[in-house]
Design a protein around this motif. Sequence first.
Motif, PDB file in Angstrom:
ATOM      1  N   SER A 138       0.856  -1.175   0.000  1.00  0.00           N
ATOM      2  CA  SER A 138       0.000   0.000   0.000  1.00  0.00           C
ATOM      3  C   SER A 138       0.896   1.230   0.000  1.00  0.00           C
ATOM      4  N   ALA A 139       0.280   2.392  -0.087  1.00  0.00           N
ATOM      5  CA  ALA A 139       1.065   3.620  -0.062  1.00  0.00           C
ATOM      6  C   ALA A 139       1.644   3.854   1.315  1.00  0.00           C
ATOM      7  N   GLN A 140       1.079   3.227   2.356  1.00  0.00           N
ATOM      8  CA  GLN A 140       1.499   3.495   3.720  1.00  0.00           C
ATOM      9  C   GLN A 140       2.480   2.456   4.253  1.00  0.00           C
ATOM     10  N   ALA A 141       2.309   1.189   3.926  1.00  0.00           N
ATOM     11  CA  ALA A 141       3.150   0.137   4.487  1.00  0.00           C
ATOM     12  C   ALA A 141       3.029  -1.116   3.652  1.00  0.00           C
ATOM     13  N   GLY A 142       3.943  -2.045   3.888  1.00  0.00           N
ATOM     14  CA  GLY A 142       3.886  -3.340   3.234  1.00  0.00           C
ATOM     15  C   GLY A 142       3.842  -4.437   4.280  1.00  0.00           C
ATOM     16  N   VAL A 143       3.564  -5.663   3.856  1.00  0.00           N
ATOM     17  CA  VAL A 143       3.375  -6.776   4.786  1.00  0.00           C
ATOM     18  C   VAL A 143       4.514  -7.774   4.706  1.00  0.00           C
ATOM     19  N   VAL A 144       5.174  -8.052   5.839  1.00  0.00           N
ATOM     20  CA  VAL A 144       6.065  -9.196   5.954  1.00  0.00           C
ATOM     21  C   VAL A 144       5.236 -10.374   6.415  1.00  0.00           C
ATOM     22  N   ASP A 145       4.531 -10.191   7.539  1.00  0.00           N
ATOM     23  CA  ASP A 145       3.691 -11.272   8.054  1.00  0.00           C
ATOM     24  C   ASP A 145       2.668 -10.690   9.007  1.00  0.00           C
ATOM     25  N   LEU A 146       1.397 -10.968   8.747  1.00  0.00           N
ATOM     26  CA  LEU A 146       0.332 -10.531   9.641  1.00  0.00           C
ATOM     27  C   LEU A 146       0.092 -11.539  10.762  1.00  0.00           C
ATOM     28  N   PHE A 147       0.726 -12.692  10.705  1.00  0.00           N
ATOM     29  CA  PHE A 147       0.543 -13.773  11.676  1.00  0.00           C
ATOM     30  C   PHE A 147      -0.920 -14.129  11.856  1.00  0.00           C
ATOM     31  N   SER A 177       9.254 -25.845  10.896  1.00  0.00           N
ATOM     32  CA  SER A 177       8.081 -26.179  10.091  1.00  0.00           C
ATOM     33  C   SER A 177       7.753 -25.018   9.172  1.00  0.00           C
ATOM     34  N   GLN A 178       6.861 -25.286   8.202  1.00  0.00           N
ATOM     35  CA  GLN A 178       6.482 -24.272   7.213  1.00  0.00           C
ATOM     36  C   GLN A 178       4.978 -24.253   7.030  1.00  0.00           C
ATOM     37  N   VAL A 179       4.433 -23.055   6.803  1.00  0.00           N
ATOM     38  CA  VAL A 179       3.037 -22.913   6.395  1.00  0.00           C
ATOM     39  C   VAL A 179       2.983 -21.951   5.217  1.00  0.00           C
ATOM     40  N   GLY A 212       4.696 -15.670   0.484  1.00  0.00           N
ATOM     41  CA  GLY A 212       3.642 -16.668   0.507  1.00  0.00           C
ATOM     42  C   GLY A 212       3.891 -17.833   1.436  1.00  0.00           C
ATOM     43  N   TYR A 213       5.072 -17.893   2.068  1.00  0.00           N
ATOM     44  CA  TYR A 213       5.412 -18.992   2.969  1.00  0.00           C
ATOM     45  C   TYR A 213       6.176 -18.469   4.173  1.00  0.00           C
ATOM     46  N   ARG A 214       5.957 -19.122   5.315  1.00  0.00           N
ATOM     47  CA  ARG A 214       6.672 -18.780   6.546  1.00  0.00           C
ATOM     48  C   ARG A 214       7.270 -20.046   7.165  1.00  0.00           C
ATOM     49  N   ASP A 215       8.532 -19.973   7.534  1.00  0.00           N
ATOM     50  CA  ASP A 215       9.168 -21.007   8.339  1.00  0.00           C
ATOM     51  C   ASP A 215       9.331 -20.482   9.763  1.00  0.00           C
ATOM     52  N   ILE A 216       9.122 -21.357  10.745  1.00  0.00           N
ATOM     53  CA  ILE A 216       9.520 -21.049  12.108  1.00  0.00           C
ATOM     54  C   ILE A 216      10.370 -22.205  12.615  1.00  0.00           C
ATOM     55  N   GLY A 217      11.239 -21.911  13.572  1.00  0.00           N
ATOM     56  CA  GLY A 217      12.075 -22.960  14.138  1.00  0.00           C
ATOM     57  C   GLY A 217      12.493 -22.619  15.544  1.00  0.00           C
ATOM     58  N   VAL A 218      12.872 -23.653  16.311  1.00  0.00           N
ATOM     59  CA  VAL A 218      13.357 -23.467  17.677  1.00  0.00           C
ATOM     60  C   VAL A 218      14.457 -24.482  17.931  1.00  0.00           C
ATOM     61  N   ASP A 219      15.506 -24.048  18.613  1.00  0.00           N
ATOM     62  CA  ASP A 219      16.633 -24.927  18.925  1.00  0.00           C
ATOM     63  C   ASP A 219      17.012 -24.716  20.385  1.00  0.00           C
ATOM     64  N   LEU A 220      16.752 -25.731  21.216  1.00  0.00           N
ATOM     65  CA  LEU A 220      17.136 -25.702  22.627  1.00  0.00           C
ATOM     66  C   LEU A 220      18.644 -25.883  22.712  1.00  0.00           C
ATOM     67  N   ALA A 255      17.941 -20.839  24.283  1.00  0.00           N
ATOM     68  CA  ALA A 255      17.434 -21.355  23.016  1.00  0.00           C
ATOM     69  C   ALA A 255      17.519 -20.277  21.952  1.00  0.00           C
ATOM     70  N   THR A 256      17.389 -20.700  20.706  1.00  0.00           N
ATOM     71  CA  THR A 256      17.346 -19.798  19.558  1.00  0.00           C
ATOM     72  C   THR A 256      16.042 -20.024  18.813  1.00  0.00           C
ATOM     73  N   GLY A 257      15.408 -18.936  18.377  1.00  0.00           N
ATOM     74  CA  GLY A 257      14.211 -19.031  17.551  1.00  0.00           C
ATOM     75  C   GLY A 257      14.460 -18.409  16.194  1.00  0.00           C
ATOM     76  N   ILE A 258      13.798 -18.920  15.165  1.00  0.00           N
ATOM     77  CA  ILE A 258      13.942 -18.331  13.835  1.00  0.00           C
ATOM     78  C   ILE A 258      12.572 -18.115  13.204  1.00  0.00           C
ATOM     79  N   VAL A 259      12.488 -17.093  12.382  1.00  0.00           N
ATOM     80  CA  VAL A 259      11.335 -16.869  11.517  1.00  0.00           C
ATOM     81  C   VAL A 259      11.915 -16.517  10.149  1.00  0.00           C
ATOM     82  N   GLN A 260      11.459 -17.212   9.114  1.00  0.00           N
ATOM     83  CA  GLN A 260      11.976 -16.973   7.769  1.00  0.00           C
ATOM     84  C   GLN A 260      10.839 -16.753   6.784  1.00  0.00           C
ATOM     85  N   TRP A 261      11.060 -15.826   5.879  1.00  0.00           N
ATOM     86  CA  TRP A 261      10.169 -15.598   4.747  1.00  0.00           C
ATOM     87  C   TRP A 261      11.018 -15.810   3.495  1.00  0.00           C
ATOM     88  N   ASP A 262      11.025 -17.047   2.986  1.00  0.00           N
ATOM     89  CA  ASP A 262      11.965 -17.391   1.923  1.00  0.00           C
ATOM     90  C   ASP A 262      11.357 -18.327   0.880  1.00  0.00           C
TER      91      ASP A 262
END
Length: 268
Positions: A19-28, A47-49, A61-69, A97-104
């Motif tokens: 939009s003219a105001q902002a763009g979307v990475v992830d609305l969750f 995992s991916q959705v 169009g896709y999101r990965d999340i991950g967690v590593d203890l 722990a480490t968390g990840i979020v990817q848009w790839d």
Amino acid sequence: MNKQWKLTVGAAALAMSFSAQAGVVDLFSVSQATLTDVTAGDGGLASQVSDAPDPGSILTGYRDIGVDLLTSPFGTVASIQVTGGALSFSSGSSSTATGIVQWDGDDNATPGALNLDGTTLDLTAGGTLSAFEVSTIFSDLGYEFLIGAYTSAAQWTVISFLSSNVPLTPAGVLSYIPFSGFTNVALCGAVNPAPGVNYISCGSGNTAPVNLAALDALELVLDPNGGTVSLDLTLNSVRTVPEPGVLALVGMGLMAAGFTSRRRKSQA
């Protein structure tokens, strides 16, 4: 002690259309089942959705999340999930722990491994957007986080930030990170260039920063080295916006660092 889900990375920003105001990475707005890592040092879970339930709500169009203890002296766990319009991350008592979020894009065969498939997305929306906006709802401790932006395997920028604790804030505390912090080659290789910034590294030996007008992948890494014990945090949104008139400290510092580097080069 099992901690409640207090890390909500609600990223509302950059999308495939802007939009003219902002763009979307992830609305969750698209939920993702809880991942719980119970074994330290096992490489973690991912995992991916897709955004099929809410088209256009996830960058690429896709999101990965991950967690590593990483460490768990008392057998506690670490978890990450997306629910109720937020991404939540937590490490248990005395654990790291480490968390990840990817848009790839679509890498369902190996979620969590950065997928560089030649996608080119214009995060600047033709030059009308010039900053990331991050809204933090809660963090109980200070922690390191990385934002990595990739045009290709050779052209990228990773910035390490240090976040302080933030009291529970339903409305969110906004901070701004200018795109110039990612695209200015003068900042590549900088260590502690600004308050709250640990380092900036770029591709090809710190000579090839990302081109945000041709983005292939975006990644958020939470506490990458497990430096914070028993961490709970809540990030409400990450968006791309026109650069505000008054930036938060991190953004101002990055801009000042860039100006200083350019001035020194011109004087030389």
